[in-house]
Design a protein around this motif. Structure first.
Motif, short mmCIF file in Angstrom:
data_model
loop_
_atom_site.label_atom_id
_atom_site.label_comp_id
_atom_site.label_asym_id
_atom_site.label_seq_id
_atom_site.Cartn_x
_atom_site.Cartn_y
_atom_site.Cartn_z
N MET A 47 0.85 -1.20 0.00
CA MET A 47 0.00 0.00 0.00
C MET A 47 0.89 1.24 0.00
N SER A 48 0.72 2.10 -1.00
CA SER A 48 1.57 3.29 -1.12
C SER A 48 0.93 4.47 -0.41
N ALA A 49 1.79 5.35 0.10
CA ALA A 49 1.30 6.55 0.79
C ALA A 49 0.77 7.55 -0.24
N GLN A 50 -0.27 8.24 0.14
CA GLN A 50 -0.88 9.22 -0.76
C GLN A 50 0.00 10.47 -0.83
N THR A 51 0.21 10.96 -2.05
CA THR A 51 1.02 12.16 -2.25
C THR A 51 0.13 13.39 -2.16
N THR A 52 0.53 14.35 -1.35
CA THR A 52 -0.23 15.58 -1.19
C THR A 52 0.54 16.73 -1.83
N VAL A 53 -0.07 17.38 -2.79
CA VAL A 53 0.55 18.51 -3.48
C VAL A 53 0.30 19.77 -2.64
N PRO A 54 1.35 20.50 -2.29
CA PRO A 54 1.18 21.67 -1.40
C PRO A 54 0.40 22.79 -2.08
N PRO A 55 -0.28 23.61 -1.29
CA PRO A 55 -1.04 24.72 -1.86
C PRO A 55 -0.14 25.79 -2.48
N VAL A 56 -0.73 26.58 -3.36
CA VAL A 56 -0.09 27.80 -3.85
C VAL A 56 -0.50 28.92 -2.90
N ARG A 57 0.48 29.64 -2.38
CA ARG A 57 0.18 30.74 -1.45
C ARG A 57 0.82 32.02 -1.96
N LYS A 58 0.02 33.07 -2.03
CA LYS A 58 0.50 34.38 -2.47
C LYS A 58 -0.09 35.45 -1.55
N THR A 59 0.70 36.48 -1.26
CA THR A 59 0.21 37.59 -0.44
C THR A 59 0.60 38.93 -1.07
N VAL A 60 -0.19 39.93 -0.79
CA VAL A 60 0.10 41.28 -1.25
C VAL A 60 -0.51 42.24 -0.23
N THR A 96 -6.88 41.00 5.91
CA THR A 96 -6.53 41.26 7.31
C THR A 96 -5.92 42.64 7.43
N ALA A 97 -6.42 43.42 8.40
CA ALA A 97 -5.87 44.75 8.63
C ALA A 97 -4.40 44.65 9.01
N GLU A 98 -3.60 45.51 8.40
CA GLU A 98 -2.17 45.56 8.69
C GLU A 98 -1.72 47.01 8.64
N GLY A 99 -1.55 47.61 9.81
CA GLY A 99 -1.25 49.04 9.86
C GLY A 99 -2.42 49.84 9.32
N GLU A 100 -2.12 50.73 8.38
CA GLU A 100 -3.17 51.52 7.75
C GLU A 100 -3.69 50.87 6.48
N GLY A 101 -3.18 49.69 6.14
CA GLY A 101 -3.61 49.00 4.93
C GLY A 101 -4.19 47.64 5.22
N THR A 102 -4.14 46.77 4.20
CA THR A 102 -4.73 45.43 4.29
C THR A 102 -3.78 44.41 3.69
N ARG A 103 -3.60 43.31 4.40
CA ARG A 103 -2.83 42.19 3.88
C ARG A 103 -3.81 41.22 3.23
N VAL A 104 -3.62 40.99 1.94
CA VAL A 104 -4.49 40.09 1.18
C VAL A 104 -3.72 38.79 0.92
N ALA A 105 -4.26 37.68 1.42
CA ALA A 105 -3.58 36.39 1.28
C ALA A 105 -4.46 35.45 0.45
N LEU A 106 -3.86 34.85 -0.57
CA LEU A 106 -4.57 33.90 -1.43
C LEU A 106 -3.94 32.52 -1.27
N GLU A 107 -4.80 31.52 -1.08
CA GLU A 107 -4.34 30.14 -1.01
C GLU A 107 -5.15 29.29 -1.97
N HIS A 108 -4.45 28.62 -2.87
CA HIS A 108 -5.10 27.74 -3.85
C HIS A 108 -4.69 26.31 -3.51
N ARG A 109 -5.65 25.49 -3.11
CA ARG A 109 -5.36 24.16 -2.57
C ARG A 109 -6.27 23.10 -3.20
#
Length: 246
Positions: free
Chosen positions: A1-14, A107-120
């Protein structure tokens, strides 16, 4: 029985300079304004044409309305939690029954916003999982770059206009200013295609730079021609003084 391969998410922030509610409104409500139109989109191989629409509600669709009127659905809203979170079931290939998942958080970050994208959820694509993930690794970077550009002023466009005017109005320096006006104009138009404002200003600066370059190049060539003729003793007009006899 082989272990299942998990492909990591794509993560980007701006990070954008707007507060959370405005950052969410720009992302979800004005998506067609900033989604890159000069690059392949949604995993496709052809440039984007038409309008991108995100229906602002649970079970709403994200789709492209092509210029010929046809509609291509890319995804469906599974979580609609403004202005903090948005989750999409992502299925841009019409022939694919499997969907991946795209989550965007604000997410609020200082006077701006941190935008995080995760594609999984790449494992759902089986043999295509690694290839498709690689495509989106760079693709989502372009998308978020367009989003971030829409948040800011188009400084290149303003610089192009100023230098374009200088290229026409300033003697001698005009020939030096013109190439910079053209370069900033091209950069400003590129930013505008990514969603930044003042695209027409960039075009005006670019046009003035081209005109200024041509005008001063013609003037410079004309002056050089006069100098060359004078050095070779050709028909250089000399004022003649007539003396009347007394």
């Amino acid at each position: 029985m082989s272990a299942q391969t998990t492909v990591p998410p794509v993560r980007k922030t701006v990070t954008v300079r707007q507060p959370v509610d405005q950052a969410f409104a720009l992302f979800a409500g004005r998506i067609s304004q900033w989604w890159p139109h000069d690059a392949a989109s949604a995993g496709e191989l052809s440039p984007l044409d038409g309008t991108v629409v995100l229906e602002p509600r649970p079970n709403g669709q994200l789709y492209r309305r092509r210029e010929d009127g046809t509609i291509q659905v890319w995804g469906e809203v599974t979580v609609w939690d403004p202005p903090r979170r948005l989750v999409l079931a992502w299925r841009p290939a019409a022939e694919s029954a499997a969907a991946t998942e795209v989550e965007v958080t604000f997410t609020a970050e200082g006077e701006g916003t941190r935008v995080a994208l995760e594609h999984r959820g790449w494992d759902a694509l089986d043999r295509q999982s690694v290839t498709r993930r690689a495509d989106y690794e760079s693709g989502w970077g372009e998308v978020l770059a367009g989003y971030a550009a829409a948040d800011g002023d188009n400084s290149s466009a303003v610089a192009a206009l100023i230098l374009g005017l200088a290229s026409l109005l300033l003697p001698l320096l005009g020939l030096l200013a013109a190439p910079f006006a053209i370069a900033f104009g091209v950069a400003g138009r590129r930013q505008a295609r990514r969603g930044a404002r003042q695209g027409t200003v960039a075009t005006a600066g670019l046009t003035l730079g081209v005109v200024g370059l041509v005008v001063w190049a013609v003037v410079a060539m004309g002056g050089l021609g006069v100098i060359m003729r004078s050095r070779h003793g050709e028909d250089v007009p000399v004022p003649v003084r007539t003396v009347q006899p007394r």
